[in-house]
Design a protein around this motif. Structure first.
Motif, PDB file in Angstrom:
ATOM      1  N   LEU A 102     -30.511   7.724  -0.556  1.00 39.73           N
ATOM      2  CA  LEU A 102     -31.708   7.226  -1.229  1.00 39.73           C
ATOM      3  C   LEU A 102     -31.299   6.133  -2.202  1.00 39.73           C
ATOM      4  O   LEU A 102     -30.282   6.256  -2.882  1.00 39.73           O
ATOM      5  CB  LEU A 102     -32.431   8.342  -1.966  1.00 39.73           C
ATOM      6  CG  LEU A 102     -33.113   9.384  -1.084  1.00 39.73           C
ATOM      7  CD1 LEU A 102     -33.713  10.490  -1.953  1.00 39.73           C
ATOM      8  CD2 LEU A 102     -34.192   8.756  -0.228  1.00 39.73           C
ATOM      9  N   ARG A 103     -32.101   5.075  -2.271  1.00 38.94           N
ATOM     10  CA  ARG A 103     -31.874   4.014  -3.243  1.00 38.94           C
ATOM     11  C   ARG A 103     -32.107   4.548  -4.635  1.00 38.94           C
ATOM     12  O   ARG A 103     -32.961   5.409  -4.843  1.00 38.94           O
ATOM     13  CB  ARG A 103     -32.868   2.862  -3.003  1.00 38.94           C
ATOM     14  CG  ARG A 103     -32.349   1.749  -2.201  1.00 38.94           C
ATOM     15  CD  ARG A 103     -33.267   0.531  -2.228  1.00 38.94           C
ATOM     16  NE  ARG A 103     -34.691   0.800  -2.176  1.00 38.94           N
ATOM     17  CZ  ARG A 103     -35.387   0.854  -1.044  1.00 38.94           C
ATOM     18  NH1 ARG A 103     -34.820   0.681   0.109  1.00 38.94           N
ATOM     19  NH2 ARG A 103     -36.677   1.103  -1.076  1.00 38.94           N
ATOM     20  N   LYS A 104     -31.393   4.007  -5.582  1.00 43.64           N
ATOM     21  CA  LYS A 104     -31.606   4.378  -6.977  1.00 43.64           C
ATOM     22  C   LYS A 104     -32.743   3.591  -7.561  1.00 43.64           C
ATOM     23  O   LYS A 104     -33.027   2.510  -7.175  1.00 43.64           O
ATOM     24  CB  LYS A 104     -30.341   4.116  -7.791  1.00 43.64           C
ATOM     25  CG  LYS A 104     -29.261   5.102  -7.449  1.00 43.64           C
ATOM     26  CD  LYS A 104     -28.101   4.924  -8.406  1.00 43.64           C
ATOM     27  CE  LYS A 104     -27.059   5.988  -8.134  1.00 43.64           C
ATOM     28  NZ  LYS A 104     -25.974   5.974  -9.060  1.00 43.64           N
ATOM     29  N   THR A 133     -37.748   0.113   9.172  1.00 48.67           N
ATOM     30  CA  THR A 133     -38.565  -0.501   8.119  1.00 48.67           C
ATOM     31  C   THR A 133     -39.351   0.551   7.349  1.00 48.67           C
ATOM     32  O   THR A 133     -39.415   0.510   6.116  1.00 48.67           O
ATOM     33  CB  THR A 133     -39.503  -1.560   8.728  1.00 48.67           C
ATOM     34  OG1 THR A 133     -38.698  -2.589   9.319  1.00 48.67           O
ATOM     35  CG2 THR A 133     -40.425  -2.165   7.679  1.00 48.67           C
ATOM     36  N   ALA A 134     -39.942   1.499   8.063  1.00 45.94           N
ATOM     37  CA  ALA A 134     -40.719   2.556   7.406  1.00 45.94           C
ATOM     38  C   ALA A 134     -39.835   3.387   6.480  1.00 45.94           C
ATOM     39  O   ALA A 134     -40.218   3.684   5.339  1.00 45.94           O
ATOM     40  CB  ALA A 134     -41.381   3.449   8.450  1.00 45.94           C
ATOM     41  N   LEU A 135     -38.657   3.741   6.949  1.00 42.90           N
ATOM     42  CA  LEU A 135     -37.758   4.567   6.142  1.00 42.90           C
ATOM     43  C   LEU A 135     -37.192   3.787   4.960  1.00 42.90           C
ATOM     44  O   LEU A 135     -37.091   4.320   3.847  1.00 42.90           O
ATOM     45  CB  LEU A 135     -36.640   5.135   7.015  1.00 42.90           C
ATOM     46  CG  LEU A 135     -37.105   6.160   8.062  1.00 42.90           C
ATOM     47  CD1 LEU A 135     -35.996   6.459   9.050  1.00 42.90           C
ATOM     48  CD2 LEU A 135     -37.601   7.437   7.389  1.00 42.90           C
ATOM     49  N   GLY A 150     -37.552   4.158   0.650  1.00 46.13           N
ATOM     50  CA  GLY A 150     -36.441   4.327  -0.273  1.00 46.13           C
ATOM     51  C   GLY A 150     -35.103   4.703   0.335  1.00 46.13           C
ATOM     52  O   GLY A 150     -34.146   4.978  -0.387  1.00 46.13           O
ATOM     53  N   VAL A 151     -35.006   4.710   1.643  1.00 45.40           N
ATOM     54  CA  VAL A 151     -33.754   5.077   2.312  1.00 45.40           C
ATOM     55  C   VAL A 151     -32.877   3.841   2.495  1.00 45.40           C
ATOM     56  O   VAL A 151     -33.377   2.767   2.805  1.00 45.40           O
ATOM     57  CB  VAL A 151     -34.040   5.731   3.685  1.00 45.40           C
ATOM     58  CG1 VAL A 151     -32.764   5.891   4.505  1.00 45.40           C
ATOM     59  CG2 VAL A 151     -34.722   7.070   3.500  1.00 45.40           C
ATOM     60  N   ARG A 179     -32.941  11.323  11.606  1.00 43.49           N
ATOM     61  CA  ARG A 179     -33.212  12.720  11.225  1.00 43.49           C
ATOM     62  C   ARG A 179     -32.784  12.980   9.777  1.00 43.49           C
ATOM     63  O   ARG A 179     -33.500  13.631   9.009  1.00 43.49           O
ATOM     64  CB  ARG A 179     -32.512  13.677  12.182  1.00 43.49           C
ATOM     65  CG  ARG A 179     -33.060  13.635  13.608  1.00 43.49           C
ATOM     66  CD  ARG A 179     -32.489  14.753  14.478  1.00 43.49           C
ATOM     67  NE  ARG A 179     -31.046  14.812  14.480  1.00 43.49           N
ATOM     68  CZ  ARG A 179     -30.237  14.176  15.343  1.00 43.49           C
ATOM     69  NH1 ARG A 179     -30.767  13.418  16.298  1.00 43.49           N
ATOM     70  NH2 ARG A 179     -28.931  14.304  15.285  1.00 43.49           N
ATOM     71  N   ALA A 180     -31.615  12.467   9.402  1.00 47.30           N
ATOM     72  CA  ALA A 180     -31.119  12.658   8.036  1.00 47.30           C
ATOM     73  C   ALA A 180     -32.024  11.966   7.025  1.00 47.30           C
ATOM     74  O   ALA A 180     -32.303  12.512   5.945  1.00 47.30           O
ATOM     75  CB  ALA A 180     -29.692  12.142   7.923  1.00 47.30           C
ATOM     76  N   ALA A 181     -32.495  10.777   7.364  1.00 47.87           N
ATOM     77  CA  ALA A 181     -33.389  10.038   6.466  1.00 47.87           C
ATOM     78  C   ALA A 181     -34.690  10.802   6.255  1.00 47.87           C
ATOM     79  O   ALA A 181     -35.187  10.898   5.126  1.00 47.87           O
ATOM     80  CB  ALA A 181     -33.665   8.649   7.033  1.00 47.87           C
TER      81      ALA A 181
END
Length: 77
Positions: free
Chosen positions: A75-77, A54-56, A60-61, A10-12
């Motif tokens: 989130l990835r930088k 995998t989708a998230l 970029g999560v 949910r947070a992602a």
């Protein structure tokens, strides 16, 4: 792959500003299954969790494992 918690899913989605429909499209997981996973109404198969994760991650999560500080997402930088 490690398991992830429904709260992390949910947070992602929130970080990505994704609706459930967007996650369904990206993961291939049926919406009814996603709803049950997010509301903890079922214990999902590992393949379901893997598809969601995998989708998230592709979007970029990063999932942060619970190592004393609690599980989370960013989130990835």
């Amino acid at each position: 792959m490690d398991t992830i918690k429904s709260s992390q899913i949910r947070a992602a989605r929130g970080l990505l500003n994704w609706t459930r429909d967007q996650l369904v499209a990206a993961s291939g997981v049926p919406k009814s299954t996603l709803v049950r996973v997010e509301t903890e109404a079922t214990t999902p198969r590992q393949s379901t969790i893997d598809a969601i994760r995998t989708a998230l991650e592709t979007a970029g999560v990063e999932f942060i494992e619970e190592k004393g500080g609690g599980a989370g997402v960013r989130l990835r930088k």
